[in-house]
Every structure is written in C-alpha cells, then in structure tokens.
Write a protein that holds these residues in place. Structure first.
Motif, PDB file in Angstrom:
ATOM      1  N   GLN A 181       0.827  -1.204   0.000  1.00 13.17           N
ATOM      2  CA  GLN A 181       0.000   0.000   0.000  1.00 13.17           C
ATOM      3  C   GLN A 181       0.864   1.257   0.000  1.00 13.17           C
ATOM      4  O   GLN A 181       0.550   2.240  -0.658  1.00 13.17           O
ATOM      5  CB  GLN A 181      -0.928  -0.003   1.229  1.00 13.17           C
ATOM      6  N   HIS A 182       1.943   1.205   0.734  1.00  4.45           N
ATOM      7  CA  HIS A 182       2.821   2.365   0.847  1.00  4.45           C
ATOM      8  C   HIS A 182       3.420   2.748  -0.503  1.00  4.45           C
ATOM      9  O   HIS A 182       3.719   3.907  -0.757  1.00  4.45           O
ATOM     10  CB  HIS A 182       3.937   2.059   1.840  1.00  4.45           C
ATOM     11  N   LEU A 183       3.558   1.762  -1.378  1.00  7.39           N
ATOM     12  CA  LEU A 183       4.206   2.018  -2.663  1.00  7.39           C
ATOM     13  C   LEU A 183       3.238   2.479  -3.739  1.00  7.39           C
ATOM     14  O   LEU A 183       3.651   2.830  -4.834  1.00  7.39           O
ATOM     15  CB  LEU A 183       4.905   0.735  -3.144  1.00  7.39           C
ATOM     16  N   GLY A 188       5.788   4.802 -10.653  1.00  5.69           N
ATOM     17  CA  GLY A 188       5.683   5.325 -12.003  1.00  5.69           C
ATOM     18  C   GLY A 188       5.773   4.209 -13.014  1.00  5.69           C
ATOM     19  O   GLY A 188       5.976   3.049 -12.689  1.00  5.69           O
ATOM     20  N   ASP A 189       5.631   4.594 -14.300  1.00  8.23           N
ATOM     21  CA  ASP A 189       5.667   3.573 -15.346  1.00  8.23           C
ATOM     22  C   ASP A 189       7.015   2.864 -15.372  1.00  8.23           C
ATOM     23  O   ASP A 189       7.076   1.638 -15.492  1.00  8.23           O
ATOM     24  CB  ASP A 189       5.376   4.214 -16.699  1.00  8.23           C
ATOM     25  N   TRP A 193       7.434  -2.053 -12.137  1.00  3.73           N
ATOM     26  CA  TRP A 193       7.783  -3.463 -11.880  1.00  3.73           C
ATOM     27  C   TRP A 193       8.567  -3.601 -10.578  1.00  3.73           C
ATOM     28  O   TRP A 193       8.323  -4.494  -9.772  1.00  3.73           O
ATOM     29  CB  TRP A 193       8.612  -4.015 -13.042  1.00  3.73           C
ATOM     30  N   THR A 194       9.504  -2.676 -10.336  1.00  2.00           N
ATOM     31  CA  THR A 194      10.335  -2.763  -9.137  1.00  2.00           C
ATOM     32  C   THR A 194       9.523  -2.442  -7.888  1.00  2.00           C
ATOM     33  O   THR A 194       9.601  -3.159  -6.881  1.00  2.00           O
ATOM     34  CB  THR A 194      11.526  -1.804  -9.246  1.00  2.00           C
ATOM     35  N   THR A 195       8.723  -1.357  -7.964  1.00  3.16           N
ATOM     36  CA  THR A 195       7.992  -0.953  -6.760  1.00  3.16           C
ATOM     37  C   THR A 195       6.945  -1.984  -6.357  1.00  3.16           C
ATOM     38  O   THR A 195       6.648  -2.141  -5.173  1.00  3.16           O
ATOM     39  CB  THR A 195       7.314   0.410  -6.983  1.00  3.16           C
ATOM     40  N   GLU A 196       6.384  -2.681  -7.334  1.00  3.53           N
ATOM     41  CA  GLU A 196       5.417  -3.727  -6.996  1.00  3.53           C
ATOM     42  C   GLU A 196       6.053  -4.861  -6.220  1.00  3.53           C
ATOM     43  O   GLU A 196       5.364  -5.620  -5.544  1.00  3.53           O
ATOM     44  CB  GLU A 196       4.774  -4.268  -8.276  1.00  3.53           C
ATOM     45  N   ARG A 197       7.368  -4.983  -6.304  1.00  2.00           N
ATOM     46  CA  ARG A 197       8.054  -6.095  -5.648  1.00  2.00           C
ATOM     47  C   ARG A 197       8.948  -5.656  -4.492  1.00  2.00           C
ATOM     48  O   ARG A 197       9.600  -6.501  -3.877  1.00  2.00           O
ATOM     49  CB  ARG A 197       8.898  -6.854  -6.684  1.00  2.00           C
ATOM     50  N   LYS A 223      15.308   7.335  -6.847  1.00  2.00           N
ATOM     51  CA  LYS A 223      13.978   7.444  -6.255  1.00  2.00           C
ATOM     52  C   LYS A 223      13.561   6.127  -5.609  1.00  2.00           C
ATOM     53  O   LYS A 223      13.113   6.090  -4.463  1.00  2.00           O
ATOM     54  CB  LYS A 223      12.971   7.844  -7.332  1.00  2.00           C
ATOM     55  N   CYS A 224      13.719   5.049  -6.355  1.00  2.00           N
ATOM     56  CA  CYS A 224      13.338   3.747  -5.802  1.00  2.00           C
ATOM     57  C   CYS A 224      14.265   3.337  -4.666  1.00  2.00           C
ATOM     58  O   CYS A 224      13.845   2.658  -3.733  1.00  2.00           O
ATOM     59  CB  CYS A 224      13.348   2.687  -6.904  1.00  2.00           C
TER      60      CYS A 224
END
Length: 754
Positions: A181-183, A188-189, A193-197, A223-224
């Motif tokens: 949820q925090h992510l 962003g586009d 893929w990275t933020t989902e994981r 950013k990530c």
C-alpha cells in the motif's frame, strides 16, 4: 491442552444477532473499561460514560440489523466512539474550548479529523482493512492493547498458543500489505515493476532472479532506492501505526492510558504527524499549523503518560532562526507563541494581542509574562540537553550482492583440495563476500549440503577460521574478507537435492543465501565392479561379483548377460540381493554397501569364445562399470576314464565280453559316456541300474549317463569276427563337469582273456 474460558467474542456476536441480549451484556462487561478509556480521550471525564453508552447502543443496533463486526468487537467499538463524538460536534456546529488535543486537529468549517484523514487515506489503514477480520482482532489486542495471549484467548476462542500463532501470521500479513500500500503512490511507469516487488524484496520473499533484477534497478534509480531505504525502517514500526489509523490522535492517549507508553511513542507520532500532514491533500494546513499540532500532540501525550520532561528536540527552539528572510521585518505578528513546558503553570490571564515586533534572537528561556516578548539570555552554566540516542535498526536486510558463488575456468577441477595440499578429485567453487566500505561487523558463512556431498574444506582457508562441527567459517578481516575456495568431492549419484549445497553469509543486518547444484554426467569408474574367482572346482566356474561401497547412491543394479554355452548363474534368493532370471538383473538391498554376489557357471561343453563369455554391467547412481570374462571349456584329464577287462573271477557273464567303464575322482555327479564301436562288434548291455542309455541315428553309437555316479558302468559286447583293426575296437568318451577323457580297447583282445 488448555482451553479458553467462556464463549469467544465471535460466539457472543452471533448470539446477539439471534436476539440474545444477555450475550451483549457479556460483551459490554468485557469491553466497557476500554470504551470509557477511549471516551475520556475525546470528552471530559464526566461525559465519557455517556459517549461510551451511545457507542454501545449504536453497535447493538448494527448487530441487530445484521451489520457490525463478526470477530473484532473491540476495534469496531472504539472506532464507533470516535465517530459518535464527531457526529456530536457536527450537530453542534460550533467549536468548544477543550484541553483535548482534538481541538488542534479539527477545522471549524468541516469538523474533519486531519489525523484520521491522513491515516485512513494512507497505507496503514488500507493495509489493515485488507486483512481478514480475525487477523484485525488479534493485531488490535496484541499490538494496540498490548495484552498477553492468555488474556486474549477467551475473546477469540483460542488457546494462548493459538493466539500467538495467529498473531504471528497476522503481523506478517499486515507488513506485506502495508508495504505494498505504501508504494501505491510512488509507482511510475518506469519503476512500476520494481515498486510492486519492493515489499517482498524487503521481507526476503522474491526469487533469486527477481532479487537480482530489483538490485540492478536500485543501483540506477535514486527514487526507488530512497523508497527502499524508507521501507526497511518502516517495516519495524508497523504496530505504532494501528491506533492512529483507526482512532485518530485520540488513539495516542488511549495507548498511553492502556499501556503506559513513554517518549518512544511520542517521538514516533511527532515525526509521523509531520509525514502525514505533508502528504495530505488538505491545503488549509500550513507550515505553522503543522508545528502547532505536532507540538501540542507531543505535549498532550506526555501529559497523559506522566512524562514531565519534553524531548530535547522540542524543549528548546533552534537559536538564531529568523522567521523572515534576512533584511525584512515581519509584516504580521508570529502565529505561534512560545510553548511552555508542561511543568510550568501558565498565568491566569492570556495576552489579548500578539507582539507587534518579532524578536531578533530566538528566546532561550520562557518569558515571565505573556505580554513581555523581550527574551533573556540563557545562563552559560546551564547544561545543554542532549538528544536521546535512537535505537539501532535490527531488521535483517537481504543483500543479493553480499555473496557470490563462482566456478573457476576449466570446470572447477582443482589440483589440490581447498585449504590443504593433498591431491583430491572434485568440483571447485570460489566464495566471494562483498561487504560495505569500512565494515566492522563480523562476517560469517554457513554451509548446508545434500547427502551426496561432504565438508568441502581441509583445515582453514587463507583469511578464514572454520568450525567443521558447526559448518561455519568466520572471516579474519571483516573489512575485506578473502575469497574462499571450496572443493566438493565429485558425487557418484543421488538426487538434485543430494547434490546441492547452500552457503549463507551474514554481516551486521545484511544477509545473503546462494545455492549450487553439482551437475555430474554419467561416468565410468573402473573400480566400481570386480569379478573375483571363487573356490577351485574343475567342474564349475565359481565367480564372486563385488561392488565398491559408496555413501552417495540410492541404488545399485547388476545386469548379467552371457553366451549360448552358458546358463543363468545366480542361485535363488542370494543374500543381500533381489534377482530375476527373467530380466537377468540383480538389485542390491543395501546400495551403500552391497553384499558379494556368488555366480556359478557350469563349464561349457563346447562353443566358441563368444558362446562361453559372460558380461556384468554395474550401475550405481551416475557411475557405471562393465566387466567380462571368457570361461574356459572342458579340460582334458587323462586320468578320468579307465576301461577295465574283468578277471575270470570277476567276470559277471563268461559268454560275452564284459568291459567296466570306470570314472575316477567322481562321486554323486553327472557322468556322461559317449560310446562308439566297429562293425564286427555288437553293444548288448543297456540295463545297468542307475544308468540310462540311448542310441543315436548311428547304429554303432550310444550315450549313457547317470546323475549320481556310484560305480563303473558294465558294458557287454559280442564279436562276430575276430580282428585287430577298427572294426573290432570300442571307443569311450567320458565327460564330468569341465573334464573329459577318451579311451579305446580291442574286442576280442589280443591276449587269451575274454
């Protein structure tokens, strides 16, 4: 096993929905103290009972209508108290002065709760709401209420151990849900893929390939990377988010009254409040209001917890910090008057107007009266309060770059074993540990390996100290661990799990695990199978088939093939083996140490070398070996056969020519006699007891045999014409096992005897 006392909250709720008001009375008795404690955070003490009663009534109406909670009664009730209080304020349409912190967190225009708005629209509340209600209930009572499993067990209808297990699963589920949820707002586009994981990455829940892809992205995306570092810290602070997420800042006082929380919680809320308001979409809250609310929240929480000393971060404002850019005078009076510590009582009258001019230097002490803005100089002898040292984070961090397993060029076959000088065949790998710059934490690695592998080191490799019993090694220089070569003896078989080893590396909070499976192609081992000679026997070829022992195999199979002059050589049910004459195979019952297998071949009477050859193919896991042997045929033995002419005293029939065919050195064995004669003779005897004779197509040839030789065969002959050539000659060929002999005599003989 212990059993909970009384019905659970879920059972009582079900009974209330069925019209049982006594069940609701039991729920009231269980939770009314918590309800009053929550109400006192919102209204004066003399109004708390009314507010709690109204909330109980609304919950009862919801249950009767089929709504309300199914399990988590406490959290639902406390949330209802807050909402009933908000409804009362909305119905009054006015602001009432109160010492409660709620006065600072509401705007008169809407009576919204900024804390609730921030938290309920944020990740914590969404994550909590996504959990099953059973998980919500156990998290509320364990994380917010701080109750022991034994006290929670009756509410949930579980044992204390069951509560502990459920709480563990719920905490893990909440952490994963919160992180995702925090992510949601930062994906962003390019980074989606990275933020989902990232949530699973922080918790170590990704595959090795996904971990590598995430690391590569983090190396290139600042950013990530920032989000990842924040998640690592937030991951250990989830319990402190639950109360504000559901109860607003009133939950802070509720927590303090329930569990006696001190400065740690207050400090978290002060910083957490700032983050919430910074992320809020409400434009009415400015920077000054943020400071007011944050400071007021801290002071109120300290007052509730009995902490008389405010944290150093807010006890003293930063010195020499103007509110306007240099060279400009403030056009408005300050919006934030100096805040007094809780231990100093305010004067009976408050100033009606703010100072017309701002002080040029931030005050180091509080003014003696609110109408006198002139600051005084702080005594130089007063010790400066120091910031409390925050606790060091302890959450483990998976670092896929910490450990690397590589195989040297050439297939990893070393000339000597790692850590020693003895020659050894095997497969070699190199372990490389990459630690952060200036690392001072101990660096340790641990080994786990399958049944087909063994300890891969001899002694201590350069730069390491190893403990074979514990299967661990420690780097002598944690700032720069030396590469470690390890060598595993080449396995002879086993499953993939048996041929897999895992190395775990750890330093400080960083850890990494890597595994490798030794892929060994099938190969020939000339030492696997041996064909040994058994006892000496001229009539039987005794052989013993032996297979070398091995600890890394699950099966051993022998396949026996042979030429046309041979037969199946294995006796029924040999010790340690299961054999089949139909498939011509034998399987060892103990693969790690197969028993010797006897093989007895009858001596072949004739045939080519191929017809007298047998072959044994042994397979043990990935290792095989094949051996063959050409068995010798029948051997000539001149002492085997004698043709005896009886004396007159021993002649059984004086009217014919008797000849005794004696086989020497034979007892209870099969004896075969092949008899042929000339045209002047005639073979008469065929009735000797224990013997069987048959005539061939040749009228002057017969074969006689016995399976239990006990005495010579008595042959009887007549002669039509006397003579000395082949026409008056008999020839006997005797065969016993692997021996043979041929003799001839004349009838009538040249002497006077018959």
């Amino acid at each position: 096993m212990e059993t909970p006392e009384g019905p659970s909250d879920a059972e009582l709720i079900a009974r209330v929905r069925n019209g049982d008001l006594e069940a609701y009375g039991e729920l009231f008795g269980r939770h009314h103290h918590a309800a009053e404690r929550m109400a006192r955070q919102l209204v004066p003490a003399n109004d708390a009972d009314d507010l709690a009663s109204d909330a109980f009534a609304k919950v009862l109406d919801a249950l009767r209508a089929g709504g309300g909670p199914d399990i988590s009664f406490r959290a639902y009730l406390l949330t209802t108290i807050r909402r009933v209080h908000v409804d009362r304020i909305r119905s009054g349409r006015k602001v009432t002065a109160t010492d409660d912190i709620a006065a600072y967190e509401r705007e008169p225009e809407t009576f919204d709760d900024p804390t609730v708005t921030g938290f309920e629209s944020g990740a914590a509340a969404k994550a909590f709401a996504s959990l099953p209600e059973r998980w919500q209930a156990v998290l509320w009572h364990t994380e917010v209420e701080g109750e022991k499993p034994a006290a929670i067990a009756p509410l949930l209808g579980l044992t204390a151990n069951g509560v502990s297990a459920l709480a563990y699963r719920a905490r893990e589920g909440l952490r994963q849900a919160y992180l995702q949820q925090h992510l949601a707002d930062v994906a962003g586009d390019r980074c989606r893929w990275t933020t989902e994981r990232l949530g699973a990455y922080v918790r170590g829940g990704l595959t090795k390939r996904e971990n590598r892809n995430v690391r590569e992205h983090l190396d290139d995306c600042a950013k990530c990377t920032a989000v990842y570092l924040e998640l690592v810290e937030v991951n250990s602070a989830l319990p402190a988010l639950l109360a504000p997420a559901l109860l607003g800042t009133a939950g802070l006082g509720y927590l303090a009254a329930a569990s006696g929380a001190k400065v740690g919680l207050v400090g978290f809320v002060a910083t957490g409040w700032k983050k919430v308001t910074e992320n809020s979409t409400r434009s009415a809250i400015g920077a000054g209001a943020v400071v007011v609310v944050a400071v007021a929240a801290v002071l109120a929480a300290m007052a509730l917890t009995g902490n008389d000393t405010p944290p150093a971060a807010i006890n003293k404002p930063p010195a020499q910090q103007p509110t306007q850019p240099p060279g400009q005078q403030p056009t408005q009076p300050p919006t934030v008057p100096p805040v007094k510590p809780p231990t100093v009582k305010p004067p009976s009258t408050q100033p009606t107007t703010a100072p017309t001019t701002a002080p040029t230097t931030a005050p180091s002490t509080e003014p003696t009266t609110p109408t006198t803005p002139t600051p005084t100089t702080e005594p130089t002898s007063t010790p400066t309060p120091t910031e409390p040292t925050p606790p060091l984070p302890t959450t483990p961090i998976l670092d896929e770059g910490l450990l690397t397993i590589t195989m040297p060029s050439g297939g990893g076959a070393p000339s000597d074993r790692a850590g020693g000088s003895e020659a050894a065949a095997g497969m070699r790998f190199v372990l490389t540990i990459k630690v952060p710059d200036g690392n001072a934490d101990p660096v340790t690695i641990g080994f786990k390996f399958g049944a087909a592998l063994g300890w891969p080191l001899t002694g201590n490799p350069s730069g390491w100290t190893c403990n074979k019993a514990a299967s661990t090694c420690t780097a002598n220089n944690p700032a720069a661990p030396a590469p470690m070569p390890v060598t595993f003896d080449t396995p002879a078989g086993g499953s993939a799990a048996d041929r897999t080893f895992t190395v775990s590396a750890k330093t400080g909070r960083l850890y990494d695990d890597d595994s490798e499976t030794l892929t060994v192609p099938p190969r020939t081992d000339e030492n696997l199978l041996k064909i040994l000679d058994g006892k000496a026997d001229p009539d039987v070829h005794h052989r013993i088939l032996t297979v070398a022992p091995g600890t890394d195999r699950t099966s051993v199979t022998l396949k026996i093939s042979y030429g046309s002059a041979l037969e199946w050589p294995i006796a029924a049910n040999p010790a340690g083996w299961k054999c089949s004459a139909k498939t011509k195979t034998c399987t060892a019952l103990t693969p790690t140490r197969p028993a010797p297998l006897p093989a007895d071949f009858a001596v072949p009477s004739d045939g080519s070398a191929a017809a007298r050859t047998f072959t044994v193919a042994a397979t043990a896991g990935l290792v095989s070996d094949t051996d063959s042997e050409v068995l010798p045929g029948i051997q000539q033995d001149e002492s085997l056969l004698q043709i005896i002419t009886p004396t007159p005293q021993t002649d059984p029939n004086p009217f014919v020519y008797n000849r005794f065919l004696k086989v020497n050195g034979v007892s209870n064995q099969r004896v075969t006699l092949d008899i042929s004669w000339g045209r002047n003779l005639s073979f008469l005897s065929a009735l000797d007891k224990g013997w069987t004779c048959s005539r061939s197509t040749d009228v002057r040839r017969a074969t006689c045999w016995t399976d239990n030789y006990r005495k010579p065969f008595d042959s009887e002959w007549t002669a039509w014409l006397p003579g000395t050539g082949t026409n008056n000659q008999i020839t006997v060929h005797a065969q016993v096992g692997g021996r043979e002999d041929t003799d001839s005599v004349q009838i009538p003989p040249s002497d006077s005897r018959r």
